[in-house]
Each structure stands twice: as C-alpha cells, then as structure tokens.
Motif scaffolding. Structure first.
Motif, short mmCIF file in Angstrom:
data_model
loop_
_atom_site.label_atom_id
_atom_site.label_comp_id
_atom_site.label_asym_id
_atom_site.label_seq_id
_atom_site.Cartn_x
_atom_site.Cartn_y
_atom_site.Cartn_z
N ARG A 1 -12.08 145.31 51.79
CA ARG A 1 -13.16 145.67 52.70
C ARG A 1 -13.10 144.85 53.98
O ARG A 1 -12.31 143.90 54.09
N ASN A 2 -13.93 145.23 54.96
CA ASN A 2 -14.04 144.52 56.23
C ASN A 2 -12.71 144.44 56.98
O ASN A 2 -12.42 143.44 57.64
N GLY A 3 -11.89 145.49 56.84
CA GLY A 3 -10.59 145.49 57.50
C GLY A 3 -9.52 144.73 56.76
O GLY A 3 -8.42 144.55 57.28
N GLY A 4 -9.81 144.32 55.54
CA GLY A 4 -8.84 143.60 54.72
C GLY A 4 -7.88 144.53 54.02
O GLY A 4 -7.95 145.76 54.14
N SER A 5 -6.96 143.94 53.26
CA SER A 5 -5.94 144.74 52.59
C SER A 5 -5.49 144.09 51.30
O SER A 5 -5.47 142.87 51.17
N VAL A 6 -5.11 144.94 50.36
CA VAL A 6 -4.45 144.52 49.11
C VAL A 6 -3.14 145.29 49.03
O VAL A 6 -3.15 146.52 49.06
N VAL A 7 -2.03 144.57 48.97
CA VAL A 7 -0.72 145.20 48.83
C VAL A 7 -0.03 144.59 47.63
O VAL A 7 0.25 143.38 47.59
N ALA A 8 0.24 145.41 46.62
CA ALA A 8 0.90 144.96 45.40
C ALA A 8 2.29 145.58 45.34
O ALA A 8 2.43 146.80 45.39
N GLY A 9 3.31 144.73 45.24
CA GLY A 9 4.68 145.20 45.15
C GLY A 9 4.97 145.87 43.82
O GLY A 9 4.09 145.99 42.95
N PRO A 10 6.20 146.31 43.61
CA PRO A 10 6.54 147.02 42.38
C PRO A 10 6.54 146.12 41.16
O PRO A 10 6.65 144.90 41.26
N ASP A 11 6.41 146.75 40.00
CA ASP A 11 6.54 146.10 38.68
C ASP A 11 5.45 145.06 38.46
O ASP A 11 5.72 143.88 38.26
N GLN A 12 4.20 145.53 38.49
CA GLN A 12 3.04 144.68 38.21
C GLN A 12 2.61 144.87 36.75
O GLN A 12 2.59 145.98 36.23
N LEU A 13 2.18 143.77 36.13
CA LEU A 13 1.56 143.81 34.81
C LEU A 13 0.24 143.06 34.90
O LEU A 13 0.24 141.85 35.16
N TRP A 14 -0.85 143.77 34.73
CA TRP A 14 -2.18 143.17 34.80
C TRP A 14 -2.88 143.34 33.47
O TRP A 14 -3.04 144.46 32.97
N ALA A 15 -3.29 142.24 32.87
CA ALA A 15 -4.04 142.30 31.62
C ALA A 15 -5.47 142.76 31.90
O ALA A 15 -5.85 143.03 33.04
N ALA A 16 -6.28 142.83 30.85
CA ALA A 16 -7.62 143.39 30.96
C ALA A 16 -8.50 142.58 31.91
O ALA A 16 -8.40 141.36 32.00
N ASP A 17 -9.35 143.30 32.64
CA ASP A 17 -10.42 142.71 33.45
C ASP A 17 -9.91 141.87 34.62
O ASP A 17 -10.58 140.92 35.05
N VAL A 18 -8.75 142.22 35.15
CA VAL A 18 -8.26 141.58 36.37
C VAL A 18 -9.14 142.01 37.54
O VAL A 18 -9.58 143.16 37.63
#
Length: 234
Positions: free
Chosen positions: A128-145
């Motif tokens: 939000r507010n002009g921000g950004s989230v960029v996640a590269g390839p091959d991510q593993l996120w456990a529960a409730d990240v």
C-alpha cells in the motif's frame, strides 16, 4: 489495454520478461460491473488460470481506475484479492498455490509473485501507499506468513510530528526463499537468494544476506553458507 502495454506494465512492476511476455493473456469480462472496463481496469488470465467467483465479484465493490490484475495460476482456494485504489498492479505467476491466502494492493502499489510459490495456508500479502512486494521464483511459505509493506496506521513522534513507521515500503524476496510458520516481513526489507527466515521471526527494515538463516524478533543471522531443499530427506 493492448497486450504490449500490459506486458510493459508488468515488467515495470518487477515481473521478469519471460513471465510477462510469453503468456497468452485473456481479458475477463464476466462477473465485473460495466464501470470496471470503462475506467481502464483489466483482469487478465493466462490459459488454465482461475479465480473464484467471489474473488472476482469483490473486485467490483468500489470504483477504481487503471488497475491491472494478471493471474497465471489456478487460484481456486484463494480467499481474497482486494484493490484499494487507482493504479494498483497485481501479478501472480505460474505454479502459485495460496490456500486460504489474501492479497491486498493499494493505490499506486504492486504485488508480484513470480512463481513457483507454495504458501501452505493463510498467507497475507499487503502492499500500500505506493509500496511494492516482489517475490522471486521458488518460494516456500509456511502457514500464516505475513508480508506487508506498511503498518496501516501512522506512528509519529509526539514532539516533532515525524512519521516513525514505514510508508510505501518496498519488499524484495530473492529466488528460493523459505519463510517459516508465522514469519513476518515488513517495511523496507530485502531477503537474499536461498535464505531461510525462521518460525515466528520478524524481518523489518532489514537486508538478509543470501544463503543465510535468520531467526528471532527482530531477526538475526544464525547460520551462513546454507541452502535448502523442498525434499525432506536425510
């Protein structure tokens, strides 16, 4: 929006050229109000991609302009995808799984999940507010990240009025990153390639070096020179 303009905007948001340029995007017209298209908004799906009906319907709750949402995965178990203002850009690449996941993108902000990505349950991604989230390839996120650019409310110094918490922050997750259960990544943060964030750890306004394990609240480097595998083998 012409296909060339769609691809250019995705690349500007941080999508790699092969993710933005090789997909045969199909613009969705069903399930959205007339103003959605009249105000220059685009929901585009790659072949085989899918959004639940209730997620598509929620996009038409509040009038916005110049929003681009491009989805290349079947996200039948996604809980919500909300845009909070004009000019939001959301890209979810191929082989992304977000069971009971939530995505929010505010005005002038962007969310890029390159894929493959496995978020086992209830991941929240918030830009939000002009921000950004960029996640590269091959991510593993456990529960409730929880990955969020901002705190959603202003915290300021009582004497000076200076804002103390992030506003429109940028988060970058390199390729092959593992976020443990209940991990939080927020503020201006960068997590290097091949790194691991431990369970219930906080990365806030930090740069995590590649191939390290960080843990704690706030996170600290606890191991260097590591790699990890999706396979649970001896």
């Amino acid at each position: 929006m012409p296909t060339s303009a769609l691809r250019a905007r995705l690349r500007a948001a941080g999508v790699e050229p092969d993710g933005a340029g090789t997909t045969d995007w199909q613009v969705v017209t069903d399930g959205l109000p007339g103003w959605w298209h009249d105000l220059g908004n685009v929901l585009a799906l790659a072949p085989g991609a899918h959004l639940p009906d209730h997620v598509v319907a929620s996009l038409g709750l509040y009038p916005v302009r110049d929003v681009l949402i491009a989805i290349a995965s079947p996200l039948e178990w996604l809980s919500s995808l909300l845009v909070g203002g004009d000019g939001a850009t959301v890209f979810v690449g191929q082989d992304c799984k977000l069971t009971a996941g939530e995505i929010y993108c505010g005005a002038g902000s962007s969310v890029v999940l390159s894929g493959p990505l496995v978020a086992t349950r209830s991941a929240i991604v918030d830009a939000r507010n002009g921000g950004s989230v960029v996640a590269g390839p091959d991510q593993l996120w456990a529960a409730d990240v929880y990955v969020a650019t901002d705190d959603m409310h202003r915290l300021e110094d009582l004497a000076t009025g200076e804002r103390l918490n992030p506003f429109g922050a940028h988060i970058r997750l390199g390729a092959h990153v593992w976020l443990g259960r209940d991990a939080v990544v927020t503020g201006h943060a960068e997590i290097g390639e091949g790194s691991v964030v431990g369970m219930r750890s906080l990365v806030r306004g930090q740069k995590v070096p590649p191939h390290t394990v960080v843990a704690g609240w706030p996170a600290r480097v606890v191991r260097e020179g590591v790699t990890w595998s999706h396979d649970d083998v001896p």
